[in-house]
Every structure is written in structure tokens, then in C-alpha cells.
Motif scaffolding. Structure first.
Motif, PDB file in Angstrom:
ATOM      1  N   SER A 132       0.721   3.063  18.675  1.00 36.15           N
ATOM      2  CA  SER A 132      -0.376   3.391  17.761  1.00 36.15           C
ATOM      3  C   SER A 132      -1.101   2.128  17.309  1.00 36.15           C
ATOM      4  O   SER A 132      -0.583   1.015  17.398  1.00 36.15           O
ATOM      5  N   LYS A 133      -2.324   2.338  16.784  1.00 39.06           N
ATOM      6  CA  LYS A 133      -3.181   1.220  16.390  1.00 39.06           C
ATOM      7  C   LYS A 133      -3.410   1.237  14.880  1.00 39.06           C
ATOM      8  O   LYS A 133      -3.234   2.255  14.217  1.00 39.06           O
ATOM      9  N   SER A 134      -3.837   0.098  14.383  1.00 36.66           N
ATOM     10  CA  SER A 134      -4.275   0.060  12.994  1.00 36.66           C
ATOM     11  C   SER A 134      -5.652   0.728  12.900  1.00 36.66           C
ATOM     12  O   SER A 134      -6.351   0.907  13.904  1.00 36.66           O
ATOM     13  N   ARG A 135      -6.047   1.088  11.685  1.00 39.15           N
ATOM     14  CA  ARG A 135      -7.349   1.741  11.492  1.00 39.15           C
ATOM     15  C   ARG A 135      -8.492   0.831  11.936  1.00 39.15           C
ATOM     16  O   ARG A 135      -9.407   1.261  12.644  1.00 39.15           O
ATOM     17  N   ARG A 136      -8.462  -0.437  11.521  1.00 37.95           N
ATOM     18  CA  ARG A 136      -9.548  -1.357  11.887  1.00 37.95           C
ATOM     19  C   ARG A 136      -9.611  -1.575  13.398  1.00 37.95           C
ATOM     20  O   ARG A 136     -10.692  -1.656  13.982  1.00 37.95           O
ATOM     21  N   GLU A 137      -8.458  -1.642  14.012  1.00 36.80           N
ATOM     22  CA  GLU A 137      -8.426  -1.810  15.471  1.00 36.80           C
ATOM     23  C   GLU A 137      -9.001  -0.591  16.161  1.00 36.80           C
ATOM     24  O   GLU A 137      -9.813  -0.689  17.095  1.00 36.80           O
ATOM     25  N   ALA A 138      -8.606   0.621  15.693  1.00 35.99           N
ATOM     26  CA  ALA A 138      -9.070   1.845  16.328  1.00 35.99           C
ATOM     27  C   ALA A 138     -10.569   2.044  16.140  1.00 35.99           C
ATOM     28  O   ALA A 138     -11.256   2.577  17.049  1.00 35.99           O
TER      29      ALA A 138
ATOM     30  N   TRP B 160      -3.332   6.334  13.543  1.00 36.22           N
ATOM     31  CA  TRP B 160      -3.406   5.031  12.884  1.00 36.22           C
ATOM     32  C   TRP B 160      -2.094   4.711  12.166  1.00 36.22           C
ATOM     33  O   TRP B 160      -1.391   5.593  11.686  1.00 36.22           O
ATOM     34  N   LYS B 161      -1.812   3.409  12.082  1.00 32.33           N
ATOM     35  CA  LYS B 161      -0.639   2.934  11.351  1.00 32.33           C
ATOM     36  C   LYS B 161      -0.954   2.842   9.852  1.00 32.33           C
ATOM     37  O   LYS B 161      -2.048   2.429   9.456  1.00 32.33           O
TER      38      LYS B 161
ATOM     39  N   ASN C  77       8.035  -6.555  -2.760  1.00 34.04           N
ATOM     40  CA  ASN C  77       7.204  -6.935  -3.898  1.00 34.04           C
ATOM     41  C   ASN C  77       5.845  -7.470  -3.448  1.00 34.04           C
ATOM     42  O   ASN C  77       4.823  -7.214  -4.089  1.00 34.04           O
ATOM     43  N   TYR C  78       5.847  -8.200  -2.334  1.00 35.23           N
ATOM     44  CA  TYR C  78       4.561  -8.656  -1.801  1.00 35.23           C
ATOM     45  C   TYR C  78       3.723  -7.472  -1.314  1.00 35.23           C
ATOM     46  O   TYR C  78       2.519  -7.380  -1.597  1.00 35.23           O
ATOM     47  N   LEU C  79       4.350  -6.533  -0.608  1.00 31.53           N
ATOM     48  CA  LEU C  79       3.622  -5.372  -0.096  1.00 31.53           C
ATOM     49  C   LEU C  79       3.093  -4.497  -1.226  1.00 31.53           C
ATOM     50  O   LEU C  79       1.972  -3.969  -1.142  1.00 31.53           O
ATOM     51  N   TYR C  80       3.878  -4.337  -2.295  1.00 30.43           N
ATOM     52  CA  TYR C  80       3.388  -3.572  -3.446  1.00 30.43           C
ATOM     53  C   TYR C  80       2.106  -4.199  -4.000  1.00 30.43           C
ATOM     54  O   TYR C  80       1.134  -3.499  -4.321  1.00 30.43           O
ATOM     55  N   ASP C  81       2.111  -5.527  -4.111  1.00 33.22           N
ATOM     56  CA  ASP C  81       0.935  -6.212  -4.653  1.00 33.22           C
ATOM     57  C   ASP C  81      -0.288  -6.022  -3.755  1.00 33.22           C
ATOM     58  O   ASP C  81      -1.403  -5.803  -4.245  1.00 33.22           O
ATOM     59  N   VAL C  82      -0.088  -6.117  -2.452  1.00 32.61           N
ATOM     60  CA  VAL C  82      -1.197  -5.903  -1.526  1.00 32.61           C
ATOM     61  C   VAL C  82      -1.791  -4.513  -1.719  1.00 32.61           C
ATOM     62  O   VAL C  82      -3.010  -4.325  -1.781  1.00 32.61           O
ATOM     63  N   TYR C  83      -0.930  -3.528  -1.821  1.00 32.00           N
ATOM     64  CA  TYR C  83      -1.328  -2.123  -1.930  1.00 32.00           C
ATOM     65  C   TYR C  83      -2.032  -1.840  -3.267  1.00 32.00           C
ATOM     66  O   TYR C  83      -3.051  -1.149  -3.326  1.00 32.00           O
ATOM     67  N   GLU C  84      -1.476  -2.380  -4.349  1.00 28.38           N
ATOM     68  CA  GLU C  84      -1.926  -2.011  -5.692  1.00 28.38           C
ATOM     69  C   GLU C  84      -3.061  -2.873  -6.226  1.00 28.38           C
ATOM     70  O   GLU C  84      -3.818  -2.421  -7.097  1.00 28.38           O
ATOM     71  N   ARG C  85      -3.191  -4.119  -5.747  1.00 27.96           N
ATOM     72  CA  ARG C  85      -4.099  -5.074  -6.406  1.00 27.96           C
ATOM     73  C   ARG C  85      -5.400  -5.308  -5.652  1.00 27.96           C
ATOM     74  O   ARG C  85      -6.298  -5.975  -6.167  1.00 27.96           O
ATOM     75  N   ASN C  86      -5.524  -4.774  -4.447  1.00 25.60           N
ATOM     76  CA  ASN C  86      -6.782  -4.914  -3.701  1.00 25.60           C
ATOM     77  C   ASN C  86      -7.700  -3.746  -4.050  1.00 25.60           C
ATOM     78  O   ASN C  86      -7.561  -2.640  -3.522  1.00 25.60           O
ATOM     79  N   VAL C  87      -8.639  -3.990  -4.947  1.00 29.03           N
ATOM     80  CA  VAL C  87      -9.475  -2.896  -5.443  1.00 29.03           C
ATOM     81  C   VAL C  87     -10.424  -2.364  -4.375  1.00 29.03           C
ATOM     82  O   VAL C  87     -10.930  -1.238  -4.488  1.00 29.03           O
ATOM     83  N   ASP C  88     -10.670  -3.142  -3.321  1.00 34.19           N
ATOM     84  CA  ASP C  88     -11.595  -2.669  -2.279  1.00 34.19           C
ATOM     85  C   ASP C  88     -10.975  -1.591  -1.393  1.00 34.19           C
ATOM     86  O   ASP C  88     -11.687  -0.944  -0.617  1.00 34.19           O
ATOM     87  N   ILE C  89      -9.672  -1.360  -1.507  1.00 40.13           N
ATOM     88  CA  ILE C  89      -9.040  -0.298  -0.710  1.00 40.13           C
ATOM     89  C   ILE C  89      -8.644   0.877  -1.603  1.00 40.13           C
ATOM     90  O   ILE C  89      -7.831   1.710  -1.220  1.00 40.13           O
TER      91      ILE C  89
ATOM     92  N   TYR D  61      -2.108  -1.844   5.196  1.00 38.20           N
ATOM     93  CA  TYR D  61      -1.517  -2.389   6.421  1.00 38.20           C
ATOM     94  C   TYR D  61      -2.476  -3.373   7.078  1.00 38.20           C
ATOM     95  O   TYR D  61      -2.072  -4.449   7.544  1.00 38.20           O
ATOM     96  N   ASP D  62      -3.767  -3.036   7.105  1.00 32.92           N
ATOM     97  CA  ASP D  62      -4.765  -3.898   7.738  1.00 32.92           C
ATOM     98  C   ASP D  62      -4.963  -5.213   6.993  1.00 32.92           C
ATOM     99  O   ASP D  62      -5.475  -6.180   7.572  1.00 32.92           O
ATOM    100  N   LYS D  63      -4.579  -5.260   5.717  1.00 34.05           N
ATOM    101  CA  LYS D  63      -4.704  -6.496   4.937  1.00 34.05           C
ATOM    102  C   LYS D  63      -3.678  -7.551   5.372  1.00 34.05           C
ATOM    103  O   LYS D  63      -3.837  -8.733   5.065  1.00 34.05           O
ATOM    104  N   LEU D  64      -2.640  -7.124   6.069  1.00 34.73           N
ATOM    105  CA  LEU D  64      -1.570  -8.033   6.455  1.00 34.73           C
ATOM    106  C   LEU D  64      -1.952  -8.818   7.710  1.00 34.73           C
ATOM    107  O   LEU D  64      -2.714  -8.338   8.549  1.00 34.73           O
ATOM    108  N   SER D  65      -1.388  -9.998   7.854  1.00 34.15           N
ATOM    109  CA  SER D  65      -1.644 -10.796   9.048  1.00 34.15           C
ATOM    110  C   SER D  65      -1.022 -10.112  10.272  1.00 34.15           C
ATOM    111  O   SER D  65      -0.026  -9.380  10.151  1.00 34.15           O
ATOM    112  N   PRO D  66      -1.595 -10.315  11.451  1.00 33.74           N
ATOM    113  CA  PRO D  66      -1.023  -9.710  12.659  1.00 33.74           C
ATOM    114  C   PRO D  66       0.457 -10.043  12.859  1.00 33.74           C
ATOM    115  O   PRO D  66       1.242  -9.196  13.297  1.00 33.74           O
ATOM    116  N   THR D  67       0.862 -11.273  12.530  1.00 33.64           N
ATOM    117  CA  THR D  67       2.264 -11.664  12.689  1.00 33.64           C
ATOM    118  C   THR D  67       3.159 -10.893  11.728  1.00 33.64           C
ATOM    119  O   THR D  67       4.258 -10.435  12.090  1.00 33.64           O
TER     120      THR D  67
END
Length: 396
Positions: A385-391, A296-297, A322-334, A244-250
Motif C-alpha cells: 500500500s501507498k501513503s496518501r500523498r504518494e497515491a 492508503w497507509k 510520544n513523538y507520534l502523538y505530538d505529530v498527530y495532535e499538534r499539526n493544525v494543518d492536518i 503518517y505523511d508528516k514522517l520522514s521516509p526512513t
């Protein structure tokens, strides 16, 4: 009609149940026994695996019946909400606490799960909620101990068709041999035809979240592996908070408050149209959910079982998912990748994660373990509620 939890528990405790299981076992003498480490664990726990192992529940026939399993209204208080934020009782008793990555995964050394006090269990619940998955090696843990711990974190999910440890309803078996012999033709075909090129159904890559079609999906899920390959068979988890935190605020604002459509892993007949082909049970939950212990969200989707976004056309929904799946699955740092050793437990928060297993061992070694899922609250989204990075003050 599918048996209730109480009926399953009563069946599992009666001599008639044992006799039926033994008859089933004698009719299948060619069935391989569990691996040696699993047999030692089951022997110590007093569980007879020589005949009638595992127990196969009678599969529900209609999706309407499955939709009503555990659907009654109930309240839930997350044990993590009672915990000391500093976790002094849990950390103070451990030999070592190791964070495995910055965003996800912690290993605790020197504690036995079966010996935790209630205060330590509360603090572990909060740690799992914060770190997504927590690992304990070298556990002396019977299936009965595992179930008892699971009951502390919620109502135990008794799967209506997954193979179970005999006499311990709610302790599901993770063992490919058991699925090859199930009466579920779809599962039998999948596990029987699994291969290096198609270890998972085409395009799914194995990433999933358990039981999202339930009205109250699991919070803490506990997998104990007693038998594992020396090389291979790792499990990977990804953080829904960090996705969730990888996504833009908008983009986050666009998703907040939307509902996803989630399906069951198995298909069933339609009671109202018995001649129709089998179909999935579907349930609506928030696409972004709030965790009750952290506030946290988290992104609550998975490629295998999220099939749409309520109110959007299919093309619109597919493009976003499909975009959200890629964010979730392909970012190895999370993500965190865990190599199992015999006697290891992983406890993860099913509300804020996806996971998959690396099938590089190709089924050549008898990977065997037991799973307990503790059902939590009905998923909800709190707009405050807040995002993890925000909290945590880590940035936007």
C-alpha cells in the motif's frame, strides 16, 4: 456474563424490558430530562424519555468476557470499494460540496441521510474514507434512521455499558448527565469532577480513537447532535493519513509492519484472579494500517488508548509513541474543527483519525446526541500500500 447483541435486541423489544425501565425511571424523579431539541426529536421517533431514559446495560464484570464480545471471525467488504470514484450519484444530488481544509473534512449541503440510495451510500463511504470526516447539517434523522444507516456500513457495535436509547440497541447516548448517573463508578467520578483545568484525565488532552480494543474496531462512526451549545462544544478531528505523511521516509519504514498494543477505555476484574485490582482489556493491531477502500497507509495510534509497541522495551516504545502523538495532535494543518448546530451529523472514519471535543462550554448546556459505530475489518497492514500523498501524486 455480558449479554449478546441478539439478547440485547430481544430485551429491548419486550414489554418486560419496558416495564423494568419504567420502574427505574420512577425511582429517579429528580433526573433531569433531555434538552428541548432532543425531546422533540425523541417524541417524533416514538421514544419515551420521560421514564427509564436512557437505558443502562448491565456492565460486564470480567475482562475475559469483554474480550470475547464480537470476537467471532467474520468477513467484511467496505461499501466504499463498490463506489464510483467520481461520486456522481452523491455529488450530483447535493446542492453544494465544500472541502473544509485541504487534507480533512467535507460538508455536503442539501441531502438527507435517511433518503440516500445504496449507490449514494457507497459513494459516501468512499468519501468518508478519503476525507476522513463528512458533515451534514439540518438532518431530520431519528435514532432508528441512524441505526439503519449504520447497518449499511458494518455490524453495529452495541456497547456493553454505555447508555443507550431505549429500544434501539446500538444507538449510544452522548450526554454528560447520563454518565453522571451511571453505575460505572470511574465514569461517574470523571464526569462529576470534570472542570476547566482538568477537562480530561491529566495529560490525555481528550484525543482518542473509539474502541481500539475491539478485534474489529469501527470503520464509520456517526454522531448526530440534536442539542448543542450556541458557543463552544466544537469537535476536532485529525487525519491519520496526513500524520503518517508528516514522517520522514526512513521513519515510515521503521514503523511499517510494527504492531501496537491497545487498551479498553474501561477496567474490569480478572476472572482468573478475582482479588486483583481491575485492569484493561488489551488487543494487538498494526501500528500503521491500510484502508481497504483507499489503499492508503494511516497511523493507527491515539494517546488515550495506545499503550505500547510490541517487541520494544517500554522506554523505546514511549519515546516513539510520544513523538507520534505530538505529530498527530499538534499539526493544525492536518486537523479540522467543527462547530455544531442542532440537527447536524458527522460521519468519520475511525480507522484513520483521532478526535476530541472542546470542553469550553464546561457542561453548562445540555449537549445531547446519539452515536452509532459500524464495525469494519480486522486491522491489517499491506506492505504494497501507498501513503496518501504518494497515491495522489502530491510528493514524498
Amino acid at each position: 456474563m455480558a449479554p449478546s447483541v441478539s439478547e440485547l435486541q430481544e430485551q429491548a423489544a419486550t414489554p418486560k424490558f419496558d416495564a423494568i425501565q419504567q420502574i427505574k425511571g420512577t425511582l429517579a424523579k429528580d433526573i433531569p430530562q433531555p434538552p428541548a431539541p432532543a425531546r422533540a426529536r425523541l417524541d417524533k421517533a416514538g421514544i419515551d424519555y420521560k421514564v427509564g431514559y436512557p437505558y443502562y446495560p448491565e456492565k460486564p464484570k470480567y475482562k475475559q468476557e469483554v474480550a470475547q464480545i464480537r470476537a467471532e471471525e467474520r468477513s467484511y467488504v467496505d461499501p466504499g470499494t463498490r463506489a464510483d470514484p467520481e461520486k456522481k450519484a452523491l455529488f450530483g444530488a447535493a446542492k453544494e460540496v465544500r472541502d473544509l481544509t485541504r487534507h480533512i473534512g467535507t460538508e455536503i449541503v442539501g441531502l438527507q441521510l435517511k433518503d440516500l440510495t445504496d449507490k449514494q451510500k457507497d459513494e459516501l463511504g468512499l468519501l468518508i474514507a478519503e476525507r476522513t470526516v463528512v458533515f451534514f447539517r439540518d438532518q431530520d434523522l431519528s435514532p432508528q434512521d441512524q441505526k439503519k444507516l449504520g447497518e449499511y456500513y458494518g455490524v453495529i457495535e452495541v456497547h456493553p455499558q454505555a447508555p443507550q436509547v431505549p429500544g434501539v440497541p446500538g444507538v449510544s447516548l452522548i450526554w454528560e448527565e447520563s454518565y453522571k448517573r451511571t453505575t460505572d463508578s470511574a465514569a461517574k467520578q470523571y464526569f462529576g469532577n470534570r472542570n476547566f483545568r482538568l477537562a480530561y484525565p491529566s495529560g490525555s488532552f481528550g484525543w482518542h480513537t473509539d474502541l481500539v480494543h475491539e478485534p474489529y474496531p469501527p470503520g464509520v462512526t456517526h454522531l448526530h447532535q440534536d442539542s448543542v451549545p450556541e458557543v463552544g462544544g466544537d469537535t476536532l478531528w485529525a487525519s491519520g493519513y496526513a500524520a503518517y505523511d508528516k514522517l520522514s521516509p526512513t521513519f515510515r519504514k521503521l514503523l511499517d509492519g510494527l504492531n501496537g498494543i491497545y487498551r479498553s477505555a474501561h477496567q474490569y476484574l480478572d476472572k482468573e484472579n478475582p482479588d486483583a485490582p481491575p485492569s484493561f482489556v488489551e488487543r494487538v493491531h498494526p501500528l500503521v494500517r491500510t484502508h481497504p477502500a483507499t489503499g492508503w497507509k494511516s497511523l493507527f495510534i491515539n494517546r488515550a488508548m495506545t499503550v505500547g509497541i510490541e517487541g520494544l522495551d517500554k522506554a523505546e516504545s514511549d519515546a516513539i509513541l510520544n513523538y507520534l502523538y505530538d505529530v498527530y495532535e499538534r499539526n493544525v494543518d492536518i486537523q479540522v474543527r467543527w462547530h455544531w448546530t442542532p440537527g447536524t451529523s458527522a460521519l468519520w472514519d475511525n480507522r484513520v483519525s483521532i478526535h476530541t471535543v472542546s470542553w469550553d462550554y464546561e457542561g453548562e448546556y445540555g449537549r445531547h446526541g446519539t452515536r452509532v459505530s459500524s464495525l469494519a475489518e480486522k486491522p491489517y497492514f499491506d506492505p504494497k500500500s501507498k501513503s496518501r500523498r504518494e497515491a495522489l501524486g502530491l510528493g514524498p
